[in-house]
Design a protein around this motif. Structure first.
Motif, short mmCIF file in Angstrom:
data_model
loop_
_atom_site.label_atom_id
_atom_site.label_comp_id
_atom_site.label_asym_id
_atom_site.label_seq_id
_atom_site.Cartn_x
_atom_site.Cartn_y
_atom_site.Cartn_z
N GLU A 435 36.59 48.57 38.06
CA GLU A 435 36.43 48.12 39.45
C GLU A 435 36.65 46.61 39.55
OE1 GLU A 435 35.66 48.18 43.55
OE2 GLU A 435 36.35 49.68 42.10
N GLU A 436 36.11 45.86 38.56
CA GLU A 436 36.32 44.41 38.56
C GLU A 436 37.80 44.07 38.45
OE1 GLU A 436 33.95 42.79 35.44
OE2 GLU A 436 32.05 43.45 36.33
N LEU A 437 38.50 44.79 37.57
CA LEU A 437 39.94 44.56 37.41
C LEU A 437 40.70 44.91 38.68
CD1 LEU A 437 40.55 45.91 33.79
CD2 LEU A 437 40.78 43.55 34.56
N ARG A 438 40.25 46.00 39.36
CA ARG A 438 40.91 46.39 40.61
C ARG A 438 40.74 45.30 41.67
NH1 ARG A 438 40.20 48.19 45.48
NH2 ARG A 438 37.95 47.91 45.32
N ILE A 439 39.53 44.74 41.74
CA ILE A 439 39.27 43.67 42.72
C ILE A 439 40.07 42.43 42.37
CG2 ILE A 439 37.48 42.13 43.61
CD1 ILE A 439 35.50 44.47 43.24
N LEU A 440 40.08 42.08 41.06
CA LEU A 440 40.86 40.92 40.64
C LEU A 440 42.35 41.12 40.92
CD1 LEU A 440 39.16 40.03 37.23
CD2 LEU A 440 39.14 38.65 39.31
N SER A 441 42.82 42.34 40.67
CA SER A 441 44.23 42.65 40.93
C SER A 441 44.54 42.53 42.41
CB SER A 441 44.53 44.06 40.43
OG SER A 441 45.85 44.42 40.72
N LYS A 442 43.58 42.99 43.23
CA LYS A 442 43.76 42.91 44.69
C LYS A 442 43.82 41.45 45.14
CE LYS A 442 41.78 44.62 49.02
NZ LYS A 442 40.65 45.36 49.64
N HIS A 443 42.90 40.62 44.58
CA HIS A 443 42.89 39.20 44.93
C HIS A 443 44.17 38.52 44.45
CE1 HIS A 443 38.21 39.11 45.21
NE2 HIS A 443 38.79 39.64 46.26
N LEU A 444 44.62 38.92 43.25
CA LEU A 444 45.85 38.36 42.71
C LEU A 444 47.04 38.69 43.60
CD1 LEU A 444 47.17 36.84 40.33
CD2 LEU A 444 47.48 39.05 39.21
N GLU A 445 47.06 39.93 44.11
CA GLU A 445 48.14 40.36 44.99
C GLU A 445 48.11 39.57 46.30
OE1 GLU A 445 51.52 42.36 45.83
OE2 GLU A 445 50.39 42.51 43.96
N GLU A 446 46.88 39.32 46.80
CA GLU A 446 46.75 38.52 48.03
C GLU A 446 47.25 37.10 47.81
OE1 GLU A 446 42.64 38.83 48.99
OE2 GLU A 446 42.80 40.89 49.77
N GLU A 447 46.88 36.51 46.66
CA GLU A 447 47.34 35.15 46.35
C GLU A 447 48.85 35.11 46.16
OE1 GLU A 447 45.55 32.39 46.49
OE2 GLU A 447 43.90 33.67 47.17
N LYS A 448 49.39 36.17 45.56
CA LYS A 448 50.83 36.26 45.36
C LYS A 448 51.55 36.28 46.71
CE LYS A 448 54.39 39.20 43.29
NZ LYS A 448 54.68 40.51 42.68
N LYS A 449 50.97 37.04 47.66
CA LYS A 449 51.58 37.11 48.99
C LYS A 449 51.54 35.74 49.68
CE LYS A 449 50.72 42.02 49.89
NZ LYS A 449 49.92 43.00 50.66
N LYS A 450 50.42 35.02 49.50
CA LYS A 450 50.32 33.68 50.10
C LYS A 450 51.36 32.75 49.49
CE LYS A 450 45.32 33.92 50.97
NZ LYS A 450 44.00 33.37 50.57
N THR A 451 51.50 32.83 48.16
CA THR A 451 52.50 31.99 47.48
C THR A 451 53.90 32.31 47.94
OG1 THR A 451 51.05 31.96 45.54
CG2 THR A 451 53.31 31.25 45.21
N GLU A 452 54.18 33.62 48.06
CA GLU A 452 55.51 34.03 48.51
C GLU A 452 55.77 33.59 49.95
OE1 GLU A 452 55.63 38.22 47.83
OE2 GLU A 452 56.33 38.02 45.76
N ALA A 453 54.73 33.70 50.79
CA ALA A 453 54.88 33.28 52.19
C ALA A 453 55.20 31.79 52.26
CB ALA A 453 53.60 33.59 52.97
N LEU A 454 54.53 31.00 51.40
CA LEU A 454 54.79 29.56 51.36
C LEU A 454 56.21 29.28 50.85
CD1 LEU A 454 53.53 26.75 51.74
CD2 LEU A 454 52.78 26.85 49.36
N LEU A 455 56.61 30.02 49.83
CA LEU A 455 57.96 29.85 49.27
C LEU A 455 59.03 30.25 50.28
CD1 LEU A 455 59.59 29.13 46.73
CD2 LEU A 455 59.37 31.51 46.01
N TYR A 456 58.79 31.36 50.99
CA TYR A 456 59.77 31.83 51.97
C TYR A 456 59.83 30.90 53.19
CZ TYR A 456 59.75 36.19 49.29
OH TYR A 456 59.86 37.12 48.29
#
Length: 669
Positions: A435-456
């Motif tokens: 569950e901790e890994l799932r939450i971390l993965s979810k947060h990582l995905e959210e941060e990845k989307k933010k990074t991609e939005a900034l890059l785009y």
């Protein structure tokens, strides 16, 4: 427990999709996942059910029934299939042993959460009664109100899967609990059933006009009516048929004749000795945990281990309820209540005030076992064992394995459960880590989307993706696109008379408005330098409507600028806009801070259109004018002007879009 909420989530996701579950859990205000052995508040489940009814537009009883049916399948998939199948040979026995199943599961669930906080599994209770017509009355008891409609779903699914019968269940009584202690919901269901035959069975039974094989050899030996009735009664008494089932004549014969012998089966008749071949001492030592008491609850007999723990029981004819209380089922301590729930497992707990001084600091002993009414003696026999889950509980009560009879499986249960608890604790830890890994993965995905939005926001998406993959981005030539430049009138004077922070706030307010318009009209923002704002249509994705898009964007800029205040005068700022259409070369420049830049004379001419423009006007080159000429735009001719570095040029002003309203230009609803 989390197992229930996980099942509910699985049902919604499987039947209605992940999006529906996400909507449901957000409205209910609950987390996305649940740990199997974790204890959660009942309000979470009730909230989920309530919101599911509203979102799906389905009554609560239908949602709960569907959940009941799915819960049965979910339990099977979760590894409880064999456990459920072995509960009973028919539906009556299956229901009768549900409390025993809950009692067993409570050992695991309580023990698994013992290190966090001890909490008994608060499971519902069932009591079933046979009726003369073969139907059943199912009594359902629960601390949780409003969940009774789950029961028909679970029992119906089990009847169909395990016993190949369809049942109908209707509520015949719904009262506040009176016959059990505490406030309990008591629902009485009438259960009737009909057989469900497969096509193969139907054809087999319908094509049986002949007698079994041996009847050809013995044609004179026919079944008489009396023998047939006796056999049918014997089978019915054995409980093989719980509810009324209409059977064909030949299926009845087939059920009471031993295949290949042609003899009637007889009901099992046990043989009892004329006198009991066991003396009192052996009985009390062999069954060290047992009690015999009469209608007045006076103790007539007790096993040696119970006497050792509760010395007061050595005084015969004392009242049992002085030394014990009934923990399960929650009924008053009377012989009539015990007889009513005689098919349930009974759990007794010693009363602290009646225990020896040495026991008063220890946890109280609990006994679990079966009640048996002895009609000839008018007494009740309680065959029981200590209710102990772990070696730790055994040590807390200062008891030993030797105190439990060698034939009592409680000895094995304690030892096996100790090993199982270690495995379950490991399983719980893995589940928590997962569950901790799932939450971390979810947060990582959210941060990845933010990074991609900034890059785009800095580079076109296809260019950014190529750079992320380590590929070299080739420069591209675009034969026709439309470029726009804008700047703020008297920006230098404003800067000279204001604080830097005022300039930053003014530009930020203006650029936020312009940025929103780039999304509305789907044009690409190239860059901003000071007060200059540059966009392009038709790059990096070529489109035939590039000129119209940029023109509409320019009209929106003029309107948006009126909402930005000049920090010096307090009036709305004024901007100049210049537009030109032509070919360009586009590519990525630099590595540390890569930028997507446009090159070519088209960029220079567009910049000249802006610098030679008029405040609050949109200045067009002749090529831009030609692109917009037949596109429902109103334009006026400016005439020839001298353009620095280009000589004389014929230019125009864009006035308005003839077909679009201001709200459409601004992207307002």
């Amino acid at each position: 427990y989390g197992f229930i909420n996980t099942c509910l989530k699985s049902l919604v996701v499987e039947k209605y999709g992940e999006e529906t579950w996400e909507n449901l859990r957000l409205q209910a205000g609950v987390q996305d996942s649940f740990l199997t052995f974790e204890v959660y508040k009942d309000e979470i489940t009730m909230q989920l059910v309530d919101k599911a009814c509203k979102i799906l537009g389905v009554p609560a009883d239908m949602v709960l029934r569907e959940f009941g049916e799915y819960f049965f399948e979910f339990c099977k998939r979760s590894g409880y299939d064999h456990m459920l199948r072995t509960l009973g040979g028919n539906l009556y026995e299956f229901i009768e042993n549900l409390d025993a199943l809950h009692s067993y599961l409570s050992l695991s669930y309580q023990a698994s959460s013992w290190f966090v906080f001890p909490q008994e599994m608060n499971a519902p209770s069932f009591r079933v009664e046979k009726n003369e017509d073969g139907s059943m009355h199912l009594h359902y008891y629960s601390d949780r109100r409003g969940l009774c409609h789950i029961v028909p779903g679970i029992i119906g699914a089990a009847a169909l899967d395990f016993f190949n019968i369809e049942i109908s269940m209707e509520i015949v009584n719904q009262t506040e609990e009176e016959e059990r202690t505490g406030k309990k919901e008591h629902i009485v269901f009438l259960v009737t059933q009909n057989p469900v035959f497969s096509c193969k069975e139907r054809s087999k039974f319908s094509s049986l006009p002949q007698y079994p094989a041996d009847s050809e050899k013995q044609p004179d030996k026919q079944l008489n009516k009396e023998d047939l009735e006796k056999a049918k009664n014997a089978i019915r008494d054995r409980g093989n048929f719980v509810c009324p089932v209409k059977k064909s004549h030949w299926k009845t014969i087939r059920g009471i004749i031993t295949l290949g012998k042609g003899k009637l089966l007889r009901g099992f008749d046990p043989v009892y000795p004329k006198s009991l071949w066991i003396d009192t001492k052996t009985f009390c030592n062999g069954l060290p945990f047992h009690l015999v008491f009469d209608k007045e609850l006076k103790v007539k007999q007790a096993g040696v281990s119970i006497q050792k723990i509760v010395p007061g029981l050595q005084t015969m004819d004392i009242c049992l309820d002085q030394y014990f209380s009934i923990v399960h089922p929650e009924v008053p301590f009377t012989i009539s209540s015990i007889q009513k729930f005689i098919n349930s497992q009974f759990v007794f707990q010693t009363r602290r005030e009646m225990m020896p001084e040495s026991w008063k600091q220890r946890p109280m002993l609990e006994l679990r076992g079966q009640m048996m009414w002895m009609e000839s003696l008018q007494c009740m026999l309680y065959l029981c064992s200590p209710l102990l889950r772990t070696l730790h509980e055994l040590e807390e009560r200062q008891m030993h394995i030797a105190d439990i009879a060698p034939h009592d499986v409680t000895r094995d249960l304690i030892l096996l459960n100790q090993q199982r608890l270690a495995e379950m604790e490991l399983s719980n830890q893995l589940e928590r880590k997962k569950e901790e890994l799932r939450i971390l993965s979810k947060h990582l995905e959210e941060e990845k989307k933010k990074t991609e939005a900034l890059l785009y926001a800095m580079l076109p998406q296809h260019v950014a993706n190529q750079l992320k993959e380590g590929k070299q981005v080739e420069a591209g030539e675009f034969k026709e696109c439309t470029i726009l430049f804008s700047d703020v009138v008297t920006f230098t004077n404003i800067c000279a008379q204001c604080e830097p922070i005022q300039i930053v706030l003014m530009l930020n307010s203006m650029y936020l408005r312009f940025d929103r318009l780039t999304t509305v009209h789907d044009v690409y923002k190239v860059e901003t330098i000071g007060d200059a704002y540059m966009v392009v249509g038709g790059v990096p994705v070529p489109v035939p409507t590039h000129a119209e898009r940029v023109a509409n964007f320019a009209l929106g800029m003029i309107i948006a600028a009126k909402g930005v205040q000049n920090p010096v005068s307090g009036n709305p700022i004024q901007i100049r806009v210049g537009i030109h259409t032509g070919p360009v070369l586009a590519g990525v420049v630099g590595e540390k801070m890569p930028r997507y830049c446009l090159f070519g004379d088209t960029v220079n001419i567009a910049s000249r259109m802006e610098s030679h423009g008029v405040p609050s006007k949109i200045h067009l080159s002749s090529s831009a004018y030609q692109c917009l000429k037949y596109k429902n735009f109103e334009m006026t001719e400016r005439g020839e002007i001298e353009v620095k570095g280009k000589g004389k040029m014929h230019t125009y002003f864009l006035i308005r879009n003839k077909t679009a309203t201001e709200n459409e230009i601004m992207g307002r609803p």
